[in-house]
Scaffold this motif. Sequence first.
Motif, short mmCIF file in Angstrom:
data_model
loop_
_atom_site.label_atom_id
_atom_site.label_comp_id
_atom_site.label_asym_id
_atom_site.label_seq_id
_atom_site.Cartn_x
_atom_site.Cartn_y
_atom_site.Cartn_z
N ASN A 181 0.82 -1.21 0.00
CA ASN A 181 0.00 0.00 0.00
C ASN A 181 0.86 1.27 0.00
OD1 ASN A 181 -2.21 -1.63 0.03
ND2 ASN A 181 -2.91 -1.09 2.08
N ASN A 228 -10.36 -2.67 6.24
CA ASN A 228 -10.85 -2.05 5.01
C ASN A 228 -9.84 -1.08 4.41
OD1 ASN A 228 -13.68 -2.85 4.18
ND2 ASN A 228 -13.99 -2.49 6.37
N LYS A 263 -7.30 -3.26 2.73
CA LYS A 263 -7.85 -3.93 1.55
C LYS A 263 -8.02 -2.96 0.38
CE LYS A 263 -12.20 -5.10 1.66
NZ LYS A 263 -13.46 -5.80 1.99
N ASN A 264 -8.50 -1.74 0.68
CA ASN A 264 -8.81 -0.78 -0.37
C ASN A 264 -7.71 0.25 -0.62
OD1 ASN A 264 -11.41 -1.93 -0.77
ND2 ASN A 264 -12.15 -0.82 1.02
N CYS A 265 -6.67 0.19 0.21
CA CYS A 265 -5.52 1.09 0.04
C CYS A 265 -5.97 2.56 0.01
CB CYS A 265 -4.74 0.73 -1.23
SG CYS A 265 -3.17 1.60 -1.37
N ASP A 266 -6.71 2.97 1.05
CA ASP A 266 -7.15 4.36 1.13
C ASP A 266 -7.30 4.77 2.59
OD1 ASP A 266 -9.52 3.25 2.04
OD2 ASP A 266 -10.56 3.44 0.12
N LYS A 288 -10.45 6.15 3.98
CA LYS A 288 -11.85 6.51 4.14
C LYS A 288 -12.34 6.22 5.56
CE LYS A 288 -13.15 5.78 -0.72
NZ LYS A 288 -13.98 4.97 -1.63
N TYR A 320 -14.60 4.12 7.60
CA TYR A 320 -15.32 2.84 7.43
C TYR A 320 -16.21 2.47 8.60
CZ TYR A 320 -12.43 1.94 3.35
OH TYR A 320 -11.85 2.03 2.13
#
Length: 457
Positions: free
Chosen positions: A219, A258, A261-264, A266, A268
Amino acid sequence: MYVDKTKELYKMVRQQSGQYFLSRPRRFGKSMTLSTFKAIFQGKKELFKGLYIYDKEYDWKKYPIIHLSMNRLGSKTKEELEENLAFEMRTIAKMNSICLSTKRSYQMLRELICTLAFNGVKVVILIDEYDKPILDNVDDIEECKKIRNLFQQFYGQIKANEEYIRFAFLTGVSKFTQVSVFSDLNNLTDITMDKKFASICGFTQEECEHYFAEWITENAEELNLTKDAYLEKIKIKYNGIRFSEKPVSLYNPVSFINAMKNCDFKNYWFETGTPTFLLKLLKNKDFNLEVLEEVKVPSFVFTSYEIESLEVEPLLYQTGYLTIKDYDIDTQEYSLGYPNEEVAESFSMRLLDYYSKLSKMKNSMIIHKLYESLKQNNLNDFIEVLKVYYANIDYDLKTKDEKCYQLIFYLIFTNLGFRINTEVKTNKGRMDAVVKTPKYIYIFEFKVDKSADSAIE
């Protein structure tokens, strides 16, 4: 991926008997903890190969288990809850080839315990979110009392039949003292703020860097950051949750996984929703949300809860919106505050959604417009957009008190990401709000049903 928490669980299961209570916020791993206990008491040793408990001194004996999730029993009345509990009891009985002769839920639980305990084999009881039906109805005190009375009888069976119980573990948000399971502290061990179990749920920094090492490296590369810079950003966003005097700082598992997993970066945790009972309580109590960045409370506020007089601060802590920042051993006083950026940003946005009647989409669009107008020092546009918010304030909040308008104002600026201070004292008086942006400082004065000239004066 399984982060090994069996070291903490082993401390409990190695005892010959024990009854425990753990409070943690939603989506923090309570259900997974109960599932792990269940597998241990089902004797499924093969599932634990490679984990801490696998080669420890434990007999892996199989026990009959009563496993209940109150989260599934959405009940608006005592009668509905009784019906749902009775159905759950019959379902568990059927799974164990037992035909129940009793009719009331608390009688069924007693009959189940006594019937399952045979030939010296004791019963294991696992109850998730024990207080969910109570919290779902806190805005209806009379119905809430009836549900509590039902639970006094139901949970009272755990205490009354402890001679047949090998192990009991309950999770929830609050410890309601008049629910019989908590009436005798010798009966149930509350490990909620026990430093020995500070990291029983949630991920420590060390666990994250160990178990998720490959993800972290990948990431960081994808985001064009150094590993250290990525870890620091993740830490500011999601870390900081603490449950004891011991300074063990944790990540919420849902948010961290999350983000990996999503490389951000945000928000969640808040996608799962803020408990309605908490929003109603904040509103009914007219709670000053501006103090949430730093709250000081005595230690005794965490020991008990009464339905008739729920306090906001301990509930905000138990539900994960506030966390322990510091503890003064001399005064036995806790300092509480937002745990991280995710919680601070998302909670203020959720409060805006609740207090104004705008959709999330409109809220986001307006917040963006306000941000751009202040960034460019365009006060005319800022005021025009702000009017939309005030036009949509919940009717119940439209009072003659300027505090309610100040609250909305505070929430807006919290969402904008600008630093805002309220009731700022000077040597000549007090400023209602001071807002600092990278280029400008704005001073705001609030007046209700008075002229702008009086505010300027």
